[in-house]
Design a protein around this motif. Structure first.
Motif, PDB file in Angstrom:
ATOM      1  N   LEU A  96       0.822  -1.213   0.000  1.00 43.77           N
ATOM      2  CA  LEU A  96       0.000   0.000   0.000  1.00 43.77           C
ATOM      3  C   LEU A  96       0.851   1.256   0.000  1.00 43.77           C
ATOM      4  CD1 LEU A  96      -3.114  -0.240   2.307  1.00 43.77           C
ATOM      5  CD2 LEU A  96      -2.976   0.461  -0.067  1.00 43.77           C
ATOM      6  N   GLN A  97       2.039   1.135   0.521  1.00 44.28           N
ATOM      7  CA  GLN A  97       2.841   2.315   0.707  1.00 44.28           C
ATOM      8  C   GLN A  97       4.263   2.078   0.235  1.00 44.28           C
ATOM      9  OE1 GLN A  97       1.972   5.225   1.387  1.00 44.28           O
ATOM     10  NE2 GLN A  97       4.055   6.002   1.306  1.00 44.28           N
ATOM     11  N   TYR A 102       7.381   8.871   0.929  1.00 44.52           N
ATOM     12  CA  TYR A 102       7.383   9.846   2.014  1.00 44.52           C
ATOM     13  C   TYR A 102       8.779  10.095   2.574  1.00 44.52           C
ATOM     14  CZ  TYR A 102       7.555   6.114   5.533  1.00 44.52           C
ATOM     15  OH  TYR A 102       7.921   5.063   6.295  1.00 44.52           O
TER      16      TYR A 102
ATOM     17  N   PHE B  21      -7.858   1.725  10.641  1.00 41.94           N
ATOM     18  CA  PHE B  21      -7.274   0.890   9.591  1.00 41.94           C
ATOM     19  C   PHE B  21      -7.869   1.241   8.230  1.00 41.94           C
ATOM     20  CE2 PHE B  21      -7.496  -3.121   7.117  1.00 41.94           C
ATOM     21  CZ  PHE B  21      -6.143  -3.319   6.928  1.00 41.94           C
ATOM     22  N   VAL B  25      -6.114   2.608   4.808  1.00 45.63           N
ATOM     23  CA  VAL B  25      -6.172   1.864   3.544  1.00 45.63           C
ATOM     24  C   VAL B  25      -6.649   2.769   2.416  1.00 45.63           C
ATOM     25  CG1 VAL B  25      -7.393   0.044   2.289  1.00 45.63           C
ATOM     26  CG2 VAL B  25      -6.476  -0.426   4.553  1.00 45.63           C
ATOM     27  N   ALA B  28      -4.251   5.332   1.314  1.00 47.14           N
ATOM     28  CA  ALA B  28      -3.193   4.734   0.487  1.00 47.14           C
ATOM     29  C   ALA B  28      -1.905   5.549   0.541  1.00 47.14           C
ATOM     30  CB  ALA B  28      -3.660   4.545  -0.950  1.00 47.14           C
ATOM     31  N   THR B  29      -1.686   6.160   1.688  1.00 47.76           N
ATOM     32  CA  THR B  29      -0.445   6.908   1.890  1.00 47.76           C
ATOM     33  C   THR B  29      -0.098   6.864   3.375  1.00 47.76           C
ATOM     34  OG1 THR B  29       0.647   9.029   1.543  1.00 47.76           O
ATOM     35  CG2 THR B  29      -1.642   9.108   2.255  1.00 47.76           C
ATOM     36  N   ALA B  30       1.151   7.127   3.670  1.00 45.95           N
ATOM     37  CA  ALA B  30       1.574   7.133   5.072  1.00 45.95           C
ATOM     38  C   ALA B  30       1.172   8.451   5.719  1.00 45.95           C
ATOM     39  CB  ALA B  30       3.071   6.924   5.160  1.00 45.95           C
ATOM     40  N   GLN B  61       2.070  -0.437   9.640  1.00 45.84           N
ATOM     41  CA  GLN B  61       3.514  -0.291   9.773  1.00 45.84           C
ATOM     42  C   GLN B  61       3.834   1.161  10.039  1.00 45.84           C
ATOM     43  OE1 GLN B  61       5.993  -2.270   6.854  1.00 45.84           O
ATOM     44  NE2 GLN B  61       4.463  -3.884   6.600  1.00 45.84           N
ATOM     45  N   HIS B  63       6.931   4.105  10.465  1.00 46.29           N
ATOM     46  CA  HIS B  63       8.319   4.484  10.240  1.00 46.29           C
ATOM     47  C   HIS B  63       8.549   5.916  10.695  1.00 46.29           C
ATOM     48  CE1 HIS B  63       9.382   0.871   7.949  1.00 46.29           C
ATOM     49  NE2 HIS B  63       8.111   0.880   7.621  1.00 46.29           N
ATOM     50  N   PHE B  70       5.310   8.033  10.619  1.00 47.16           N
ATOM     51  CA  PHE B  70       4.385   7.794   9.515  1.00 47.16           C
ATOM     52  C   PHE B  70       3.811   6.390   9.598  1.00 47.16           C
ATOM     53  CE2 PHE B  70       4.754  11.523   6.825  1.00 47.16           C
ATOM     54  CZ  PHE B  70       5.888  12.136   7.340  1.00 47.16           C
ATOM     55  N   PHE B  72       1.221   3.456   7.907  1.00 52.70           N
ATOM     56  CA  PHE B  72       0.432   3.038   6.750  1.00 52.70           C
ATOM     57  C   PHE B  72      -0.109   1.638   6.957  1.00 52.70           C
ATOM     58  CE2 PHE B  72       3.504   0.229   4.696  1.00 52.70           C
ATOM     59  CZ  PHE B  72       4.727   0.699   5.169  1.00 52.70           C
ATOM     60  N   ALA B  73      -1.187   1.361   6.259  1.00 57.13           N
ATOM     61  CA  ALA B  73      -1.885   0.091   6.435  1.00 57.13           C
ATOM     62  C   ALA B  73      -1.184  -1.034   5.682  1.00 57.13           C
ATOM     63  CB  ALA B  73      -3.319   0.218   5.922  1.00 57.13           C
ATOM     64  N   ASP B  74      -1.195  -2.192   6.297  1.00 60.01           N
ATOM     65  CA  ASP B  74      -0.717  -3.401   5.627  1.00 60.01           C
ATOM     66  C   ASP B  74      -1.777  -4.490   5.797  1.00 60.01           C
ATOM     67  OD1 ASP B  74       0.455  -5.625   4.641  1.00 60.01           O
ATOM     68  OD2 ASP B  74       2.248  -5.551   5.890  1.00 60.01           O
TER      69      ASP B  74
END
Lengths: 108, 108
Positions: A96-97, A102, B21, B25, B28-30, B61, B63, B70, B72-74
DNA sequence: TTAATATGCAACTATATGGTTGCAAATATA
DNA sequence: TATATTTGCAACCATATAGTTGCATATTAA
């Protein structure tokens, strides 16, 4: 009140309840509570509580006959979980990312 | 320790976590935590706790970049839930228990 | 009728959960 | 340098959850 899908997800989020439910599904027959609890280490009352949670989620149906209460599995509510999942299916195998999008964003 | 599927199911059993979540999703970005929590009534710390639960389930996840984190969805861990569900799919539309089979069982 | 069996209810305990607030630390900006 | 922003940590609270035990009740069997 709790939504239906929340109830179902909470019900199956517990490993003991998943075991009970599975046992009832594979048995494919109605079983009285004592017979079910005989398959677990846990006390009968513990199992009874789990059965009630499963019943409130619609995953188990219970019918009384004489002094016994026969329980059987009803997997239908899982359909709703499946429907919820369906939306995310398309993303399972696509990242997804992309990290770079970023990690570099501040250097523009 | 809790099994992987138990963690994932527990994570998505909470409606707020499902919302977080889902927001990640569809974005679609962090997104940094403050930006996420801006979309909810709940306090930032409340959202942070939910994010940690999602992270421990592998559904999010995180980071760090500078002072921001940041997220983002996994959706990948949902695959395991889907696999668990799969077994019960065949029973969704077939009644597992015909009532007459036990209602008469004692009269034999 | 008496005894055994299946169950529910209630009380209790320990721990997990979902949420809050306050504060300190790290990073970025003026 | 001084200030604002993003965050984590810790403490705290209320409630839910997972489990236990003891006891009363209803039904069945001897």
């Amino acid at each position: 009140m709790q939504s239906s899908i929340t109830k179902v997800l909470k019900a199956v989020a517990d490993p003991t309840r998943r075991e009970i439910f599975h046992a009832l599904v594979v048995a494919a027959t109605a079983m009285p509570i004592t017979q079910i609890s005989g398959q677990f280490q846990m006390s009968r009352q513990g199992i009874t509580k789990h059965l009630r949670t499963l019943e409130e989620a619609g995953l188990v149906q219970i019918h009384t006959k004489g002094r016994e209460r026969f329980c059987f599995a009803d997997p239908l509510p899982l359909k709703e979980v499946n429907h919820w999942l369906k939306f995310y299916e398309r993303f399972w195998d696509t990242k997804l990312q992309d990290l770079s999008s970023y990690l570099d964003s501040k250097s523009d």
